[in-house]
Enzyme design. Structure first.
Site, PDB file in Angstrom:
ATOM      1  CG  ASP A 139     -12.205 -13.228  36.547  1.00 24.05           C
ATOM      2  OD1 ASP A 139     -12.507 -12.024  36.556  1.00 24.05           O
ATOM      3  OD2 ASP A 139     -12.775 -14.081  35.846  1.00 24.05           O
ATOM      4  CG  ASP A 241     -15.716  -9.454  37.897  1.00 28.18           C
ATOM      5  OD1 ASP A 241     -16.278 -10.096  37.002  1.00 28.18           O
ATOM      6  OD2 ASP A 241     -16.309  -9.069  38.928  1.00 28.18           O
ATOM      7  CD  GLU A 295     -17.478  -8.186  33.336  1.00 24.71           C
ATOM      8  OE1 GLU A 295     -18.432  -8.922  33.143  1.00 24.71           O
ATOM      9  OE2 GLU A 295     -17.220  -7.723  34.458  1.00 24.71           O
ATOM     10  CG  HIS A 362     -18.494 -16.596  33.287  1.00 25.59           C
ATOM     11  ND1 HIS A 362     -17.651 -15.765  32.569  1.00 25.59           N
ATOM     12  CD2 HIS A 362     -18.776 -15.944  34.434  1.00 25.59           C
ATOM     13  CE1 HIS A 362     -17.429 -14.662  33.257  1.00 25.59           C
ATOM     14  NE2 HIS A 362     -18.091 -14.738  34.398  1.00 25.59           N
ATOM     15  CG  ASP A 363     -21.030 -13.194  33.194  1.00 29.18           C
ATOM     16  OD1 ASP A 363     -21.230 -13.959  34.151  1.00 29.18           O
ATOM     17  OD2 ASP A 363     -20.158 -12.302  33.206  1.00 29.18           O
TER      18      ASP A 363
HETATM   19  C1  GLC Z   1     -18.858 -10.084  36.191  1.00 26.52           C
HETATM   20  C2  GLC Z   1     -18.698 -11.581  36.097  1.00 26.52           C
HETATM   21  C3  GLC Z   1     -19.959 -12.223  36.566  1.00 26.52           C
HETATM   22  C4  GLC Z   1     -20.178 -11.851  38.011  1.00 26.52           C
HETATM   23  C5  GLC Z   1     -20.153 -10.336  38.199  1.00 26.52           C
HETATM   24  C6  GLC Z   1     -19.969  -9.995  39.636  1.00 26.52           C
HETATM   25  O1  GLC Z   1     -19.864  -9.618  35.367  1.00 26.52           O
HETATM   26  O2  GLC Z   1     -18.343 -11.945  34.800  1.00 26.52           O
HETATM   27  O3  GLC Z   1     -19.946 -13.616  36.422  1.00 26.52           O
HETATM   28  O4  GLC Z   1     -21.402 -12.355  38.442  1.00 26.52           O
HETATM   29  O5  GLC Z   1     -19.079  -9.716  37.522  1.00 26.52           O
HETATM   30  O6  GLC Z   1     -18.676 -10.305  40.062  1.00 26.52           O
END
Ligand code: GLC
Ligand code: CA
Length: 590
Positions: A139, A241, A295, A362-363
């Site tokens: 990441d 991210d 992402e 994970h989200d």
């Molecule tokens: C992305 C991650 C998430 C995190 C956010 C802030 O959406 O996948 O888990 O809370 O970014 O970094």
């Protein structure tokens, strides 16, 4: 915002979008030389053919009994990973972090979080993966850092500090800053007043996640250097991210009322975003044979294409949230809409660019609880169907750890059970506003991120074999029925179906590269499509329902031989296919 709407926004919107680090060059050279010997075979475009397995390290396997998963825990499970048939592991952040947002608040980009282990452990993990011909993607969290990062500590100490411009500041003598909405803040306020310098700093996520200032070339160079540090170790790529938010209009213009309901439009795709990505590609990525994935990628396929059109030399692939966000609205999940959406994205990327296919991470809550049916009778077949979908669409499949077992939502009753900053702060906000807390908790049961973060279910021993200590987040009590050890022994398990599906994808490149065509678009229960590449043709038929259904084979399609994949023991070829609840078939066509 009303509480119900707020709740939904908080749980969903982040998803809609969803120097201090001096390491001597000597160490860097030594490590990169060591990594060379283990570099895995990588033909150009390998990232299209790979299957990505996402590991949430905190919840995967705890090796030392402190209740927190760690790198040694992953190392202990390398053979398990190999047996899955996946080609790439994506690790959620493992860098030093105070863990306000479970590692997405990084205090040192070049160190391993002590809870997770050491750099030696990391090197051993990378080696162990490469020995098994599995690549490692990390990441890259550089829209923001932790407020405990040395850059931020320096930046906040006095206004003329050389690190000041690594972040976004608004001097209080200019009055209150123009409003900016924050995903995780208890007041939804992205500006936090800092008395030390009588200024506000910007944080789109939590207060402990100040946004980095990408407009500052020095910051960008620091990030590139840090990326090289990991790439020179031999890692195989990055997942960027929240990067769509990185570029900002630093004049901070007033945004129209209600902008927070379309946060991607107003926060995503800021000025110069693509200049930065092109610079990153020129200066770093183009020098390595690695994969990169964004992402979130703007408001729709046209925006997303800008990230991944090969001619633009930015990133390899993007993932959008429209698929996983489906079902959040008042109508719930509608298959016809799901089909339309995936078909629209596929056709936008038919000629160029590349997508990631995923239904959980994970989200997100667990995919089987959201898109399948997690009641005991249907949990296994529906999990198998969803894995079949992910592994037979055009795009790189991403499997989130536990989904290969059909792990399901835990559905906590009490706020005290949750650990996630998004849920806890959301609850606090509703409470502060005197809102409806039980409605909030009901929504959280369906959508909260901790549903997808409960520890991995290895076996039937205490704590599901995850830890000998007290797990950092409760374990789903269904581990006695749903666990890797039992499924390994059962040829009909979700796990063994997943293994077969990765093998089938590997064996049949048509499932990777073949043209996708939707059939019977209006059917509210069946998702059927063909994949075609030259003479090779396959039909995928998915019964997205807990009832048996029949499906008339469209004229012109001719079955040819036994199914490549079937989540039920039998299949009878016929002009009208009889489908069991959640039956998923991959059939070769003539
Ligand atoms: C992305 C991650 C998430 C995190 C956010 C802030 O959406 O996948 O888990 O809370 O970014 O970094
Ligand atoms: Ca541990």
């Amino acid at each position: 915002m009303t509480n119900a709407r707020f709740t939904l926004a908080l749980l969903a919107l982040w998803g809609l979008v969803a120097a201090c680090n001096q390491t001597s060059t000597k160490t860097e050279t030594a490590v990169s030389a060591a990594a060379d010997s283990t570099t895995v075979a990588k033909k150009p475009g390998w990232w299209k053919e790979t299957v990505v397995y996402q590991i949430y390290p905190r919840s995967f396997r705890d090796s030392n009994g402190d209740g927190v998963g760690d790198l040694r825990g992953i190392i202990a499970k390398l053979d398990y990973l190999q047996d899955l048939g996946v080609g790439t592991v994506w690790l959620n952040p493992i860098y030093a972090s105070p863990n306000d947002d479970n590692g997405y608040d990084i205090s040192d980009y070049r160190r391993i979080m002590p809870e997770f282990g050491t750099m030696q452990d990391f090197d051993a993990l990378l080696n162990g993966l490469h020995q098994r011909n599995i690549k490692l993607v990390m990441d890259l969290v550089v829209n923001h850092s932790s407020d405990e990062h040395e850059w931020f500590k320096q930046a906040r100490s006095y206004r003329t500090n050389p690190y000041r411009d690594y972040y976004h500041w608004w001097p209080a003598e200019k009055g209150k800053p123009t409003p900016r909405w924050s995903f995780f803040d208890v007041n939804s306020d992205a500006w936090k007043y800092d008395s030390l310098t009588n200024s506000y700093y910007l944080h789109y996520f939590s207060r402990k996640q100040p946004d980095l200032n990408w407009e500052n070339p020095k910051l960008r160079q620091e990030v590139y250097k840090m990326m090289r540090f990991w790439l020179d170790k031999g890692i195989d790529g990055f997942r960027l991210d929240a990067f769509q938010f990185a570029a900002k209009d630093t004049t901070f213009p007033v945004l129209p009322a209600g902008y927070e309901k379309n946060i991607i439009k107003y926060y995503g795709h800021g000025p110069h975003l693509h200049d930065y990505l092109q610079e990153m590609n020129r200066e770093v990525l183009s020098k390595y044979n690695v994969m990169t994935v964004a992402e979130g990628a703007g408001s729709g396929p046209a925006d997303a294409m800008l990230f991944v059109d090969p001619a633009r030399k930015e990133l390899n692939m993007a993932y959008h949230f429209e698929g996983v966000d489906l079902g959040l609205g008042p109508k719930g999940f509608q298959l016809a809409e799901f089909k339309r959406l995936y078909t629209r994205w596929d056709s936008a990327f038919a000629q160029k660019g590349w997508l990631s296919i995923f239904l959980g991470n994970h989200d997100q809550p667990r995919m089987v609880s959201k898109f399948g049916d997690d009641r005991p009778a249907f949990r296994a077949p529906s999990a198998k169907l969803l894995n079949t979908f992910i592994l037979t669409m055009r795009g790189t499949p991403y499997c989130y750890n536990g989904d290969e077992l059909g792990m399901s939502n835990i559905r906590f009753d009490k706020i005290e059970d949750y650990r996630d900053v998004a849920t806890r702060n959301g609850y606090q906000q509703v409470k502060n506003q005197g809102g409806n807390l039980s409605a909030f908790l009901a929504t959280a049961k369906r959508f909260a991120r901790d549903n997808g973060r409960t520890p991995f279910q290895w076996d039937t021993t205490r704590n599901a074999g995850f830890t000998t200590g007290t797990p950092w987040l409760k374990i789903n009590p269904n581990y006695r029925d749903v666990n890797a050890a039992a499924q390994d022994q059962d040829p009909n398990s979700v796990l063994n179906h997943f293994r077969r599906a990765t093998a089938v994808r590997q064996e049949h490149p048509v499932l990777v590269h073949g043209r996708y065509q939707l059939l019977d678009a209006a059917n509210p229960h069946i998702y059927a499509y063909t994949r075609t590449e030259g003479q090779n043709k396959a039909l995928v038929v998915l019964n997205f329902s807990s009832e048996p259904r029949s499906w008339l084979l469209p004229a012109g399609l001719q079955l040819s031989g036994a199914p490549w994949l079937n989540n039920y023991p039998t299949f009878t070829p016929a002009a009208t296919l009889a489908l069991e609840p959640w039956q998923a078939l991959v059939l070769p066509l003539r």
